[in-house]
Scaffold this active site. Structure first.
Site, PDB file in Angstrom:
ATOM      1  N   TRP B 285       0.859  -1.177   0.000  1.00 20.60           N
ATOM      2  CA  TRP B 285       0.000   0.000   0.000  1.00 20.60           C
ATOM      3  C   TRP B 285       0.905   1.241   0.000  1.00 20.60           C
ATOM      4  CZ3 TRP B 285      -1.036  -4.641   2.054  1.00 20.60           C
ATOM      5  CH2 TRP B 285      -2.329  -5.175   1.919  1.00 20.60           C
ATOM      6  N   CYS B 321      -6.431  -5.642  -1.369  1.00 21.54           N
ATOM      7  CA  CYS B 321      -7.424  -6.650  -0.969  1.00 21.54           C
ATOM      8  C   CYS B 321      -8.178  -7.316  -2.109  1.00 21.54           C
ATOM      9  CB  CYS B 321      -8.387  -6.078   0.077  1.00 21.54           C
ATOM     10  SG  CYS B 321      -9.517  -4.817  -0.524  1.00 21.54           S
ATOM     11  N   HIS B 380     -13.474  -3.287   2.081  1.00 21.86           N
ATOM     12  CA  HIS B 380     -12.492  -4.354   2.188  1.00 21.86           C
ATOM     13  C   HIS B 380     -13.099  -5.597   1.551  1.00 21.86           C
ATOM     14  CE1 HIS B 380      -9.289  -6.844   3.448  1.00 21.86           C
ATOM     15  NE2 HIS B 380      -9.992  -7.519   4.338  1.00 21.86           N
ATOM     16  N   ASP B 403     -10.180 -14.580   4.562  1.00 17.68           N
ATOM     17  CA  ASP B 403      -9.607 -13.285   4.217  1.00 17.68           C
ATOM     18  C   ASP B 403      -8.094 -13.458   4.107  1.00 17.68           C
ATOM     19  OD1 ASP B 403      -8.748 -10.680   4.018  1.00 17.68           O
ATOM     20  OD2 ASP B 403     -10.005  -9.926   5.639  1.00 17.68           O
ATOM     21  N   ASP B 445     -16.983  -0.306  17.161  1.00 19.36           N
ATOM     22  CA  ASP B 445     -17.498   1.042  17.365  1.00 19.36           C
ATOM     23  C   ASP B 445     -16.412   2.041  16.991  1.00 19.36           C
ATOM     24  OD1 ASP B 445     -19.782  -0.065  18.377  1.00 19.36           O
ATOM     25  OD2 ASP B 445     -19.167   0.144  20.477  1.00 19.36           O
ATOM     26  N   TYR B 564      -7.811   3.916   0.522  1.00 26.97           N
ATOM     27  CA  TYR B 564      -9.018   3.117   0.746  1.00 26.97           C
ATOM     28  C   TYR B 564      -8.929   2.341   2.055  1.00 26.97           C
ATOM     29  CZ  TYR B 564      -7.450  -1.667  -0.248  1.00 26.97           C
ATOM     30  OH  TYR B 564      -6.859  -2.898  -0.184  1.00 26.97           O
TER      31      TYR B 564
END
Lengths: 744, 744
Positions: B285, B321, B380, B403, B445, B564
């Site tokens: 990234w 991703c 994602h 994932d 949260d 992103y």
């Protein structure tokens, strides 16, 4: 002009991942002075300036007082050691009296190189006028002159490890911090005494054994001839706690995980062995240990952990299961997690996880070594740790199996567990970690295959009770073992046992359905007495005819040497026997074994394996059985002269006579005992046939109470000759002199 | 004389562990001739010698016929590919007629370098006089002259991979084996069509989409502005199946695990990324992709997998991703496991696993980048795979999250899953693997902290609905998305949602209790239209006063560029606004944003983040909100001339005009389409301002049906400009000639 050029960002912010702090030994600290921006156009008031001029002169960690309260007084070392969720008190020495309405002092606790308030690696508590929410609690306990005693309670889930402390005076002008002082560093450990801690243990006697006991007994041998050796856990020895933290640093265990006992133990099970991650110990079963210390030669963990930590985290050579389990036990007890070493007799090592151990016999009834790839260990040691499993339903808390001997990779690393003993017993194998593997170690079936002359095999016998014969661990206040088989298994052939097997199959264990085999109606058992290494002896095969007809049994008995891992070595005996047995009678058939036949072949730990393959002539049904015999080693004597007392000289001598007609070469003799001496190693280049050696040392006991002195003699021709001596060390004699005044 | 000397043993038998076969590419095979020991003193009978003289001349694998039956006809390549638990037929050509009473022929199926009957890597089935038990079924289907057609059914749990076959004539003299012939090698795959297979899928339309569809749509952008890109999964392309097996070999996946879909998927989730295990793709990234292909530039997986397998398993640069998820999707579909790519909008990346994403605002209400370490990804991508979880209670079978984007280590390697979607929805997070991590991605949260001028922070707002906003995946027969949020979560603020949170806390998720924050009674929402990259635009803050009193709001709006991944870049806007809002009214406040302000700062995927911090003057209660805006990219046009028909030429042109006032440098244009062309890459050293490029290629469709042609333009200044063109390819025109005869 490039629209998407790279921006100046701190390195850790690039990409998907922020930095994860994985070291307790690296540090970064806040600056000594932090100036706040000017507050008001008028500048600070006189009162504000007065408040700002408070200074913290020093911090007294009250090491002795706090260690007594926190059950950490047995740890050697000068720094404070506390446990979670119990208050400890420190004294701040100030340059003037502290005023709670006027002054504001913060205490900062930092761990690692990237302290962060949101990650539990930077805790700030405050005393004085402005309160701050914090996971750690603080209160002013007392004020006296220019000193303030502050009580601090680390929260019940906080990270364990070595923390740094700073005192900060906060005023409108800014923050003034104390200097970095390693003497005030302190360790926070798990707390089995506190009911809020996940490692809480209810009974003091349990805590004394599973957290505080520095020595233990590890059981080995074979299930019907259990032998013992003492082990020096030495979790309180100088440097051991730091070594345990170093192990986690070397293994890159994120600090964030270090407050979670389940995670710490899981990581530790990988870190105790060197495979994959350069952990503490190199596993070896090769027989050649000349490039290190033989697994059988060690007497305890401190020597191993200190060597690993002091030599740059290079894995220590060599270990087998009891060395792995002994060292992991030190690690967990040292950090405050209750732990014990458990021995499983007849432990299956199931390469495929299909709960079958396949033994292939050749055409003649001998074990076919090229086709028998599974093995049953005579014994296998693992650990149990005691904790609440916050990640699992309540009933799976309690004792957990952890096995750090490198057998199989679990999720990429050699490790196993923690897995709930309760879950294993109930066949509830879905929950993490590695329940199916442990279940297989205990519940595999032994399948005997026999090949015909075309190499085609068929199953001739299934033994569902050979594996997981007995599980034992040390009793409190005794070197005897406690049988804990029933905490792992329901009784053989009970309804509950069958239900557990069905549950296990619903949880991914392959179903084990065999063709119904014909009942032979005849059983063979192998019987012997205790046999000293080097003796000729007689083996008795008891052939029991349970049927109502007489029968004739033709049997082949094979004898070979075997490692404790069940891996077989050379054959030394092959004998065919024929016997007629009356209905409902037992016929003993004897076989004489000569020492000259087996001694040239013996391997470590001196085990012999006898495999019997027979056939009932009348019905052509096959019979088979096997038995491991553990030969008794020569004796090592420990003698003591003088009465053991703290601070007084004591003479200890270890004696050994070579009973063989050949010399023992490169002999290593270890003497060990926590609270008595640091591990001593004596080398003999040879001990001639019939010759004796006597190793005498003078020791000065450092602590009172029951102490154990253990000795181990080891060389390539004779492994693991051990003994131990227990005695009570009296308190230091109080020499009353006129000049010393006692309080009444 | 050394009693414990080393014995001659095969190397793999030394120590605790037997060899574990981890490669499908290495092989060892039995010898062509095996002589049995002489049977009787008289020697073999004439009859026996006659039986022995049978010879197998060749094996016909009936590739075309079997592939049609096994739904594998779309795989390129000349070897047979079958699926588990469905019969395939082969023809043995013999030198004489086969006699079931007299002859004995065995078929041997081998995989790996250490074939073992007890481990499922060596399967023997027999036809003829002597039957042998086997996990694979066999039967004689037909006999015709000197040929025998044999039906073989691999068992429903067998290892998947490339098998070797040998035919063996067994007689009293010994065994005669056919020569090793790679042409008869065949692949066994998972079987979603068979109800005994753990990857069984009920509906044909589901199998067509999740196993057979070679193209897909991946959703990106932001949750209220969902954008798409096509992806070439290409699981049937030449070499892709071999590449998938090579990935497992390179990753040392034991053959024993390769029959277990859960294990295969878990290993694959680690093997798709290079971290820790030199897997397929290097995640980056960094913004600088000059040493490889930019993550945004790829159009599909075959190019990646073939590059990895053909270049010695060196990790391929670079991926983010959707590239990871697209490649893993190819891997699972290729092996026969149903799979799909899922996008989670507002996906939390929770470094600590505490279900809190901490956003720290500084004194002025701007995001404090040095103290904000967590991030929320705009979107994602992960995968779902469909399978029965044999290791878990029944209700956790079905779709599983996997994932493979390297975010956190799970048990030492960068991987995540498989974890049951049903278990995530119910908060039942104890079961393997990594349920808590996935739960956090969906349910964290967002906690807004604000620091005062002394650096002391306090929580000013908790947003429980920002994360896990929406989950989508591709519909059948459409490029539109299907909203699958309800399969992961109960509706926000429902009773069931609260119960799930409680369950999650009982399963180890830290309890999230916040101090009750004062209700502001005022809300701020940010609103915009679609904005083209390079445009000036207007942002509207709608301030909604829900109270019954008028109020005044002072707000700071910060604009910055954002990846992103939620990692923020440079600030380009800071504006203070003040607005009075009547009771129960909404007041729009506009802010003008100039292209000249943001364009110099833009990062990949052209996202802007606006953070608002406000205060209600009357009550001093804070307000805060944030919004990501995804700018629209310039267009890429794909045109076609001619009518698409198998075997006929078709002209395709891709056009692009540089709309900027600066040149685009080192531009890569990719054109891809399974069944149409192999990935083509065109390089332009620069495209000048206002200049157009037109890339025209001639393609010859190789298969009929709906096809997708996809194009992607990428350079460092402008990432991921994509488009796709769908069309129907007609069947080959049948040129009727007099000489060709058709069946009526």
């Amino acid at each position: 002009m490039n629209m998407m050029s790279l921006k100046n960002q701190p390195a850790w912010r690039w990409g998907a991942r922020a930095i994860i702090d994985k070291s307790n030994s690296l540090e970064s600290n806040p600056p000594p002075h932090e100036k706040f921006p000017t507050v008001s156009p008028r500048g600070p008031t006189d009162e504000a300036i007065r408040a700002a001029s408070l200074s913290v002169l020093s911090i007294d960690m009250r090491v002795t007082e706090n260690k007594n309260v926190h059950h950490t007084d047995t740890y050697k070392g000068s720094n404070l050691i506390v446990r979670r969720n119990t208050e400890f008190t420190i004294i701040l020495k100030l340059d003037r009296a502290f005023n709670e309405q006027q002054h504001q002092v913060e205490l900062e606790f930092l761990i690692g190189s990237s302290p962060d308030e949101n990650k539990g690696t930077y805790i700030i508590v405050s005393i004085g006028k402005e309160k701050q929410d914090s996971s750690w609690k603080s209160r002013v306990v007392a004020m006296h002159g220019n000193s303030v005693m502050v009580g601090i309670t680390p929260d019940a889930k906080c990270i364990i490890g070595r923390f740094r402390i700073f005192a900060v005076v906060v005023s409108v002008l800014g923050k003034e911090r104390t200097q970095r002082n390693p003497d005030t560093d302190f360790y926070v450990l798990f707390n089995p005494w506190n009911s809020e801690d996940e490692v809480y243990m209810d009974k003091e006697e349990d805590r004394q054994e599973y957290v505080m006991n520095e020595v233990g007994t590890i059981y080995n041998g074979v299930h019907n001839n259990i032998t013992t050796r003492s082990w020096n856990f030495g979790q309180f020895e100088e440097g051991v706690l730091d070594a345990c933290l170093t192990v986690m640093d070397a293994g890159n265990v994120p600090l964030l995980f270090r407050g979670n006992a389940t995670e710490v133990v899981r990581q530790a099970s990988a870190l105790m062995n060197s495979q994959g991650d350069n952990g503490v110990l190199v596993g070896s079963w090769s027989g050649d240990y000349s490039s290190g210390t033989a697994p059988t030669a060690w007497t305890g963990s401190p020597e191993i952990l200190l060597k690993y930590a002091s030599e740059g985290c290079v894995p220590v050579c060599f270990a087998q299961c009891w060395v792995f389990a002994g060292t992991l036990n030190t690690f967990v007890r040292c950090l405050g997690i209750p732990g014990r070493v458990v021995t499983n007799y007849c432990s299956a090592h199931d390469n495929t996880g299909n709960l079958k151990t396949d033994i292939v016999l050749d055409e003649d009834g001998r074990m076919d070594k090229s086709r028998t790839r599974d093995s049953v260990w005579n014994y296998h040691c693992w650990n149990e740790v005691f904790m609440k499993r916050l990640d699992l339903p309540d009933q799976y808390s309690g004792w957990q199996v952890v096995d750090c001997t490198p057998q199989e990779t679990s999720d990429g690393l050699f490790r196993c567990g923690p897995t709930s003993v309760n879950a294993i017993k109930e066949g509830e194998l879905s929950y993490p970690f590695d329940a199916r593997f442990v279940f297989a170690e205990l519940n595999s079936d032994v399948i005997y295959h026999k090949s015909n002359k075309y190499g085609k095999t068929k199953i001739i016998h299934v033994d569902t009770s050979y594996v997981g014969k007995q599980l034992v661990t040390k009793k409190h206040d005794s070197n005897d073992y406690m049988d804990i088989t029933s905490s792992y298994k329901y009784s053989e052939a009970s309804l509950k046992e069958r239900q557990v097997m069905q549950m296990a199959e619903r949880r991914g264990v392959p179903s084990r359905k065999y063709l119904t085999l014909p009942e032979a109606g005849v059983e063979i058992q192998i019987q012997t007495n205790t046999i000293k290494i080097g003796d000729d002896f007689r083996l008795t095969m008891n052939i029991k005819n349970k049927s109502s007809k007489a029968c004739t049994v033709i049997a082949t008995v094979t004898g070979c040497v075997v490692f404790y891992t069940g891996i077989t070595g050379s054959d030394f005996k092959l004998e065919n026997k024929k016997a007629s047995v009356q209905a409902s009678k037992t016929e003993p058939v004897t076989i004489d074994i000569k020492a000259v036949d087996y001694t040239p072949h013996l391997v470590e730990q001196a085990n012999l394996l006898f495999v019997v393959y027979g056939i009932v002539e009348e019905t052509e049904t096959p019979l088979t059985t096997m038995r491991v015999i553990n030969l008794q080693l020569p004796e090592l004597t420990i003698k003591m002269s003088g009465s053991p007392r703290v601070g007084s000289d004591l003479l200890v001598s270890v004696e050994f006579t070579n009973p063989y007609n050949f010399p023992l070469l490169k002999v290593e003799l270890r003497l060990d005992g926590p609270g008595l001496i640091q591990t001593k190693v004596k080398h003999y280049s040879q001990i001639l046939p019939g010759a004796s050696v006597n190793y005498t040392v003078s020791i000065v006991p450092r602590a009172h109470g029951k102490k154990v002195l253990m000795a181990c003699l080891d060389c390539s021709a004779l492994r693991q000759v051990t003994n131990q001596l227990e005695f009570e060390v009296l308190k230091k004699e109080l020499v009353t002199q006129g000049t010393i005044r006692f309080r009444s």
